[in-house]
Scaffold this motif. Structure first.
Motif, PDB file in Angstrom:
ATOM      1  N   ALA A 208     -11.087   3.709   5.455  1.00  0.00           N
ATOM      2  CA  ALA A 208     -12.414   3.080   5.525  1.00  0.00           C
ATOM      3  C   ALA A 208     -12.370   1.645   5.007  1.00  0.00           C
ATOM      4  O   ALA A 208     -13.067   0.759   5.527  1.00  0.00           O
ATOM      5  N   ALA A 209     -11.549   1.390   3.997  1.00  0.00           N
ATOM      6  CA  ALA A 209     -11.452   0.045   3.418  1.00  0.00           C
ATOM      7  C   ALA A 209     -10.612  -0.893   4.271  1.00  0.00           C
ATOM      8  O   ALA A 209     -10.879  -2.102   4.319  1.00  0.00           O
ATOM      9  N   TYR A 210      -9.633  -0.347   4.972  1.00  0.00           N
ATOM     10  CA  TYR A 210      -8.720  -1.170   5.770  1.00  0.00           C
ATOM     11  C   TYR A 210      -8.659  -0.620   7.205  1.00  0.00           C
ATOM     12  O   TYR A 210      -7.867   0.289   7.493  1.00  0.00           O
TER      13      TYR A 210
ATOM     14  N   ASP B 187       0.823  -1.216   0.000  1.00  0.00           N
ATOM     15  CA  ASP B 187       0.000   0.000   0.000  1.00  0.00           C
ATOM     16  C   ASP B 187       0.852   1.260   0.000  1.00  0.00           C
ATOM     17  O   ASP B 187       0.623   2.195  -0.780  1.00  0.00           O
TER      18      ASP B 187
ATOM     19  N   GLU C 163     -10.553   7.149   2.101  1.00  0.00           N
ATOM     20  CA  GLU C 163     -11.100   5.930   1.495  1.00  0.00           C
ATOM     21  C   GLU C 163     -10.270   4.701   1.880  1.00  0.00           C
ATOM     22  O   GLU C 163     -10.814   3.616   2.117  1.00  0.00           O
ATOM     23  N   LEU C 164      -8.964   4.878   1.955  1.00  0.00           N
ATOM     24  CA  LEU C 164      -8.092   3.753   2.300  1.00  0.00           C
ATOM     25  C   LEU C 164      -8.318   3.312   3.749  1.00  0.00           C
ATOM     26  O   LEU C 164      -8.370   2.109   4.042  1.00  0.00           O
TER      27      LEU C 164
END
Length: 222
Positions: free
Chosen positions: A121-123, A94, A118-119
């Motif tokens: 929230a995804a991880y 990442d 966004e990153l």
């Protein structure tokens, strides 16, 4: 004078074979006690055998349970180690991907902030993500309170600026981890001609990883 004849004394346990037309059997008490003693000895031996067999069985089952528990823990350790390697490799990828992204090279603050949010929230393993300029000032971060703060004295920034490559810090509580023990990943951001533009840094929270590992252990032990 009447002639009196003496009669022999009669044993109460003895009688004539034809007394009263019935045969009287003589009972020997020593013969009765002998079978009773043998029966007691036999019962005692049975109890000893039962206890011995039970103890051996218990020890065997205990050994099997300990062996199975040890095997489960070993499997859990291997599984956890594999997951940890995978998670760390993903976080390494990442930070490398972000450093090479054109969005990070173009320094668009709005785009950078949206990408970081966004990153996270995804991880959920990410406790914090931030981007610095070439002087070490935070220009984008998942925590708005971090924006504008100076990080030029931090080891991770200096390592990225002076040595290049991806810097991985030991698990610790830092000013950007909100009191949580976290692993630090930092990568320099370079321009089209290789010039240093800043750094992107992340904090991977260990408690989130511990929760995932605990679920693994519980699944193997159930």
């Amino acid at each position: 004078a009447e002639n009196t004849m003496s009669r022999p004394a009669m044993n109460p346990l003895s009688a004539s074979p034809e007394q009263g037309g019935q045969e009287v059997v003589t009972t020997d008490r020593s013969a009765v006690r002998l079978p009773s003693a043998r029966l007691s000895s036999l019962v005692l031996m049975c109890l000893l055998v039962t206890v011995t067999v039970g103890w051996i069985t218990l020890r065997y089952l205990e050994g099997r349970m300990v062996a199975q528990a040890g095997q489960s823990l070993a499997l859990a350790a291997v599984d956890i180690a594999g997951k940890l390697d995978l998670l760390m490799a993903e976080r390494y990828g990442d930070i490398q991907m972000m450093a090479r992204s054109k969005s990070f090279q173009q320094r668009d603050m709005v785009v950078l902030t949206g990408y970081l949010q966004e990153l996270v929230a995804a991880y959920p393993v990410y406790e914090w993500l931030g981007v610095t300029d070439m002087a070490g000032r935070i220009i984008a971060a998942t925590d708005p309170a971090s924006i504008g703060t100076d990080r030029r004295e931090q080891e991770w920034f200096q390592a990225s600026r002076d040595h290049g490559g991806i810097h991985i810090g030991e698990p610790q509580v830092s000013e950007d981890s909100h009191g949580t023990v976290a692993v630090l990943f930092t990568s320099p951001i370079h321009g089209a001609h290789g010039e240093f533009l800043g750094a992107v840094s992340s904090r991977v929270a260990l408690p989130v990883l511990e929760d995932a590992f605990e679920r693994t252990v519980n699944a193997l032990q159930s």
